[in-house]
Structures are given as C-alpha cells and as structure tokens.
Motif scaffolding. Structure first.
Motif, PDB file in Angstrom:
ATOM      1  N   LYS A  74       0.833  -1.209   0.000  1.00 58.00           N
ATOM      2  CA  LYS A  74       0.000   0.000   0.000  1.00 58.00           C
ATOM      3  C   LYS A  74       0.864   1.254   0.000  1.00 58.00           C
ATOM      4  CE  LYS A  74      -3.810  -2.292   2.255  1.00 58.00           C
ATOM      5  NZ  LYS A  74      -4.361  -2.662   3.542  1.00 58.00           N
ATOM      6  N   LEU A  75       1.908   1.267   0.820  1.00 60.23           N
ATOM      7  CA  LEU A  75       2.793   2.425   0.880  1.00 60.23           C
ATOM      8  C   LEU A  75       3.481   2.632  -0.471  1.00 60.23           C
ATOM      9  CD1 LEU A  75       4.902   3.602   3.781  1.00 60.23           C
ATOM     10  CD2 LEU A  75       6.005   3.367   1.584  1.00 60.23           C
ATOM     11  N   SER A 106       2.419   1.714  -3.363  1.00 61.83           N
ATOM     12  CA  SER A 106       1.401   2.175  -4.305  1.00 61.83           C
ATOM     13  C   SER A 106       1.170   3.676  -4.164  1.00 61.83           C
ATOM     14  CB  SER A 106       0.101   1.411  -4.073  1.00 61.83           C
ATOM     15  OG  SER A 106      -0.906   1.863  -4.935  1.00 61.83           O
ATOM     16  N   LEU A 107       1.064   4.157  -2.927  1.00 62.36           N
ATOM     17  CA  LEU A 107       0.896   5.593  -2.692  1.00 62.36           C
ATOM     18  C   LEU A 107       2.081   6.383  -3.231  1.00 62.36           C
ATOM     19  CD1 LEU A 107      -0.506   5.594   0.957  1.00 62.36           C
ATOM     20  CD2 LEU A 107      -1.728   6.328  -1.106  1.00 62.36           C
ATOM     21  N   LEU A 108       3.289   5.886  -2.952  1.00 63.23           N
ATOM     22  CA  LEU A 108       4.494   6.604  -3.368  1.00 63.23           C
ATOM     23  C   LEU A 108       4.721   6.533  -4.870  1.00 63.23           C
ATOM     24  CD1 LEU A 108       6.985   5.792  -0.488  1.00 63.23           C
ATOM     25  CD2 LEU A 108       5.605   7.852  -0.827  1.00 63.23           C
ATOM     26  N   LEU A 166       2.586   7.252  -6.954  1.00 58.32           N
ATOM     27  CA  LEU A 166       1.815   8.377  -7.488  1.00 58.32           C
ATOM     28  C   LEU A 166       2.523   9.705  -7.262  1.00 58.32           C
ATOM     29  CD1 LEU A 166      -1.699   7.277  -6.193  1.00 58.32           C
ATOM     30  CD2 LEU A 166      -0.722   6.922  -8.475  1.00 58.32           C
ATOM     31  N   GLU A 167       3.157   9.841  -6.078  1.00 60.20           N
ATOM     32  CA  GLU A 167       3.852  11.084  -5.734  1.00 60.20           C
ATOM     33  C   GLU A 167       4.667  10.870  -4.464  1.00 60.20           C
ATOM     34  OE1 GLU A 167       1.344  14.303  -4.320  1.00 60.20           O
ATOM     35  OE2 GLU A 167      -0.125  12.859  -3.571  1.00 60.20           O
ATOM     36  N   LEU A 193       5.775  11.618  -0.753  1.00 61.74           N
ATOM     37  CA  LEU A 193       4.972  12.116   0.366  1.00 61.74           C
ATOM     38  C   LEU A 193       5.799  12.179   1.639  1.00 61.74           C
ATOM     39  CD1 LEU A 193       1.735  10.010  -0.241  1.00 61.74           C
ATOM     40  CD2 LEU A 193       1.935  12.492  -0.488  1.00 61.74           C
ATOM     41  N   LYS A 224       2.188  12.468   6.289  1.00 60.20           N
ATOM     42  CA  LYS A 224       1.071  12.308   5.349  1.00 60.20           C
ATOM     43  C   LYS A 224       0.866  10.830   5.024  1.00 60.20           C
ATOM     44  CE  LYS A 224      -0.667  15.315   2.187  1.00 60.20           C
ATOM     45  NZ  LYS A 224      -0.527  16.304   1.128  1.00 60.20           N
ATOM     46  N   LEU A 225       1.957  10.085   4.879  1.00 59.05           N
ATOM     47  CA  LEU A 225       1.847   8.639   4.654  1.00 59.05           C
ATOM     48  C   LEU A 225       1.147   7.970   5.824  1.00 59.05           C
ATOM     49  CD1 LEU A 225       5.314   7.732   3.124  1.00 59.05           C
ATOM     50  CD2 LEU A 225       3.089   7.297   2.078  1.00 59.05           C
ATOM     51  N   LYS A 235      -2.541   8.675   5.653  1.00 58.34           N
ATOM     52  CA  LYS A 235      -3.206   7.914   4.593  1.00 58.34           C
ATOM     53  C   LYS A 235      -3.314   6.426   4.938  1.00 58.34           C
ATOM     54  CE  LYS A 235      -2.257  10.873   0.622  1.00 58.34           C
ATOM     55  NZ  LYS A 235      -3.473  10.890  -0.161  1.00 58.34           N
ATOM     56  N   LEU A 236      -2.296   5.900   5.635  1.00 55.02           N
ATOM     57  CA  LEU A 236      -2.308   4.484   6.015  1.00 55.02           C
ATOM     58  C   LEU A 236      -2.995   4.247   7.351  1.00 55.02           C
ATOM     59  CD1 LEU A 236       1.316   3.488   4.949  1.00 55.02           C
ATOM     60  CD2 LEU A 236      -0.817   2.920   3.768  1.00 55.02           C
TER      61      LEU A 236
END
Length: 147
Positions: free
Chosen positions: A48-49, A51-53, A55-56, A58, A62-63, A66-67
C-alpha cells in the motif's frame, strides 16, 4: 412523538444487502491484494505504501495519515522498502527541512506490476459493458463524495 434519527433506524433489506455485498467485495479485493503483495515478497502495508508513493513523493506524516497508522510504523516500512531499493528519502523541494519518501524507478515498476496482477476486480469488471462500468464508477464516486 419524535421520529428516530436516520442513524438509529435499521437499514431496509436492500440497503443491508448492498452493505453486505460491498463488504464481500472489500474482503475479496483485500485478499487478492495481500496475495499479490506476497508474490512480490511484500507485506500488505508495504504494498500500500509503495502504491501511494508510486503516485507522488509524500512526507512521513502524510503517509501515516493515509495508512491510518503511527509515523513510527511508517518509518519502519520505508526502511524495509529502502533496503530493497524500492523507495528513497529525499528533501522536500518546498521545505528543505522536511524529508519525503519517494518510489524509485524499480519501486514504481513493482507498484505497476502489483496493480496489473490484481485479478479479483479486473475479471468481474471485464464482464460488464463499458456503460455499466461508467455507471458503477459514478455510483462509487458519489458514495465517496467525489461528485
């Protein structure tokens, strides 16, 4: 007499069935996601982390937000992904006092492969027409407050 609030009323049978179906979709998607992550020797949280990273970049806070976990947990996850060459820490160009985590080229490639390997959602969606998928997308966006 005061009518019961919407929160205290029991859902009607159709709403209850839809809620149960959404729960089943979430459970199957999560299981598929965990399996895809394991095939890449990643935990679900690492995937998941990443996948988030992908995109941009962070900041850690903020991570964590989001998690939905503590920043110290994110630090450990980033450490493990960094050791594998999937993530790197950088100075935030907007505030050089802040470090951000960013996916490396290899990390972005792995995140893409993870997304492409998810079978649960892709296979049933392929059975829907384009118009049906558009309707479903619109309904999901409305449920998430995006429209």
């Amino acid at each position: 007499m005061v009518p019961p609030s919407p929160q205290s009323r029991r859902p009607d049978p159709l709403t209850q069935e839809v809620v149960e179906l959404i729960g089943e979709v979430v459970a199957r998607f999560s299981a598929d996601y965990e399996e895809a992550a394991a095939e890449k020797a990643l935990t679900g949280a690492q995937a998941k982390l990443l996948s988030l990273l992908s995109l941009e970049p962070l900041p850690m806070r903020k991570l964590a937000h989001k998690l939905k976990c503590e920043p110290s947990n994110v630090t450990g996850i980033v450490d493990r992904l960094e050791a594998r060459g999937l993530v790197e820490r950088r100075l935030d160009p907007a505030d050089r006092r802040v470090k951000v985590a960013a996916a490396t080229d290899e990390g972005r490639r792995m995140a893409r492969e993870l997304r492409e390997s998810l079978r649960f959602a892709r296979e049933p969606l392929a059975g829907l027409s384009g118009a049906e998928r558009e309707v479903l997308r619109g309904l999901l966006r409305r449920m998430l407050g995006e429209e």
